[in-house]
Scaffold this active site. Structure first.
Site, mmCIF file in Angstrom:
data_model
loop_
_atom_site.group_PDB
_atom_site.id
_atom_site.type_symbol
_atom_site.label_atom_id
_atom_site.label_comp_id
_atom_site.label_asym_id
_atom_site.label_seq_id
_atom_site.Cartn_x
_atom_site.Cartn_y
_atom_site.Cartn_z
ATOM 1 N N GLY A 184 5.263 -8.197 63.533
ATOM 2 C CA GLY A 184 4.703 -7.003 64.157
ATOM 3 C C GLY A 184 5.488 -5.774 63.740
ATOM 4 O O GLY A 184 6.679 -5.863 63.420
ATOM 5 N N GLN A 239 8.474 2.553 64.206
ATOM 6 C CA GLN A 239 9.406 1.908 63.275
ATOM 7 C C GLN A 239 9.272 2.415 61.847
ATOM 8 O O GLN A 239 10.089 2.077 60.988
ATOM 9 C CB GLN A 239 9.218 0.386 63.323
ATOM 10 C CG GLN A 239 9.642 -0.197 64.662
ATOM 11 C CD GLN A 239 9.451 -1.696 64.689
ATOM 12 O OE1 GLN A 239 8.336 -2.163 64.888
ATOM 13 N NE2 GLN A 239 10.503 -2.445 64.449
ATOM 14 N N CYS A 290 13.952 -7.977 65.835
ATOM 15 C CA CYS A 290 13.202 -6.733 65.653
ATOM 16 C C CYS A 290 13.606 -6.151 64.302
ATOM 17 O O CYS A 290 14.792 -6.130 63.971
ATOM 18 C CB CYS A 290 13.562 -5.763 66.778
ATOM 19 S SG CYS A 290 12.754 -4.167 66.628
ATOM 20 N N LEU A 291 12.621 -5.701 63.529
ATOM 21 C CA LEU A 291 12.926 -5.175 62.193
ATOM 22 C C LEU A 291 13.810 -3.929 62.251
ATOM 23 O O LEU A 291 14.458 -3.595 61.267
ATOM 24 C CB LEU A 291 11.625 -4.870 61.435
ATOM 25 C CG LEU A 291 10.754 -6.092 61.084
ATOM 26 C CD1 LEU A 291 9.469 -5.653 60.400
ATOM 27 C CD2 LEU A 291 11.497 -7.088 60.213
ATOM 28 N N HIS A 310 6.177 -7.077 72.751
ATOM 29 C CA HIS A 310 7.298 -6.434 72.060
ATOM 30 C C HIS A 310 6.828 -5.121 71.410
ATOM 31 O O HIS A 310 7.484 -4.085 71.537
ATOM 32 C CB HIS A 310 7.868 -7.415 71.017
ATOM 33 C CG HIS A 310 8.997 -6.873 70.194
ATOM 34 N ND1 HIS A 310 10.282 -7.356 70.291
ATOM 35 C CD2 HIS A 310 9.041 -5.887 69.248
ATOM 36 C CE1 HIS A 310 11.059 -6.674 69.448
ATOM 37 N NE2 HIS A 310 10.338 -5.787 68.796
ATOM 38 N N GLU A 311 5.689 -5.178 70.718
ATOM 39 C CA GLU A 311 5.181 -3.975 70.029
ATOM 40 C C GLU A 311 4.715 -2.913 71.028
ATOM 41 O O GLU A 311 4.942 -1.725 70.816
ATOM 42 C CB GLU A 311 4.031 -4.340 69.073
ATOM 43 C CG GLU A 311 4.413 -5.292 67.945
ATOM 44 C CD GLU A 311 5.702 -4.921 67.241
ATOM 45 O OE1 GLU A 311 5.937 -3.721 67.014
ATOM 46 O OE2 GLU A 311 6.493 -5.824 66.933
ATOM 47 N N HIS A 342 7.528 -0.863 72.047
ATOM 48 C CA HIS A 342 7.866 0.159 71.033
ATOM 49 C C HIS A 342 7.021 1.416 71.220
ATOM 50 O O HIS A 342 7.519 2.536 71.094
ATOM 51 C CB HIS A 342 7.594 -0.363 69.616
ATOM 52 C CG HIS A 342 8.725 -1.134 69.016
ATOM 53 N ND1 HIS A 342 9.963 -0.586 68.791
ATOM 54 C CD2 HIS A 342 8.794 -2.417 68.562
ATOM 55 C CE1 HIS A 342 10.746 -1.498 68.226
ATOM 56 N NE2 HIS A 342 10.061 -2.616 68.077
HETATM 57 ZN ZN ZN Z 1 10.663 -4.394 67.311
#
Ligand code: ZN
Length: 190
Positions: free
Chosen positions: A45, A50, A107-108, A149-150, A153
């Site tokens: 995701g 991000q 998480c990226l 999670h997204e 964000h």
């Molecule tokens: Zn993340």
């Protein structure tokens, strides 16, 4: 085009995303770039924040993960998860359902940082897709976790905010190092 993934320490990750009114050519290009970026980074995701854009937009694709299943229900019927991927959610709304389940998350924007996070086991989601159509579905497993999670964000919430105290304490040094590194890199680019 592969975009640069914003790391922890950049203030854009704390911004709430603006609502998207229309799916235009610019947005379609951003969506395509976000998928390319996410796939290259082997993520499931990616939220607009991000890649430095505070928008109510996230892209997901859980097909690359085979050891953590996902479930999907559309119109009250079980549906094929793989067929529903890749998934674009614009202005999503979510209703968490079911008991909380603890599971590993990364998480990226936080390279090499992982922790167990408690999230609702299922979720009901309403959103607009990349064709400007309204979609709604129910999901469970990895997909439900990834979407929650997204969604966080898009509201400027990060998974470190949901870690249990002991885990966050243990990661304290790594987190402040990452934050300092990001800030130094941003300063050098100016
Ligand atoms: Zn993340």
């Amino acid at each position: 085009m592969i975009l640069e993934i914003v790391k922890y320490g950049n203030a854009v990750l704390r911004q709430k995303g603006a609502r998207i009114e229309k799916v235009n050519a610019d947005l379609k290009k951003l969506i395509a770039d976000m998928f390319e970026t996410m796939h290259a980074a082997k993520g499931v995701g990616l939220a607009a924040q991000q890649v430095g854009r505070a928008l109510q937009l996230t892209v997901l694709d859980v097909r690359g993960i085979t050891d953590r299943p996902s479930t999907l229900e559309r119109d009250g019927k079980e549906a094929d998860v793989a067929e529903f991927m890749p998934l674009v959610l614009i202005n999503p709304e979510i209703k968490p359902l079911g008991d909380p389940v603890s599971g590993p998350e990364g998480c990226l924007s936080f390279p090499e940082i992982y922790a167990e996070i408690s999230r609702a086991g299922m979720a009901e989601v309403r959103a607009m897709n990349d064709k400007g159509e309204k979609i709604d579905f129910r999901c469970g497993g990895l997909l439900a976790r990834a979407i929650q999670h997204e969604m966080d964000h898009l509201n400027g919430i990060l998974f470190i905010d949901r870690m249990i105290r002991a885990d966050k304490d243990e990661l304290k040094e790594a987190l402040s190092e990452l934050q300092a590194k990001t800030k130094a890199e941003m300063k050098a680019k100016k």
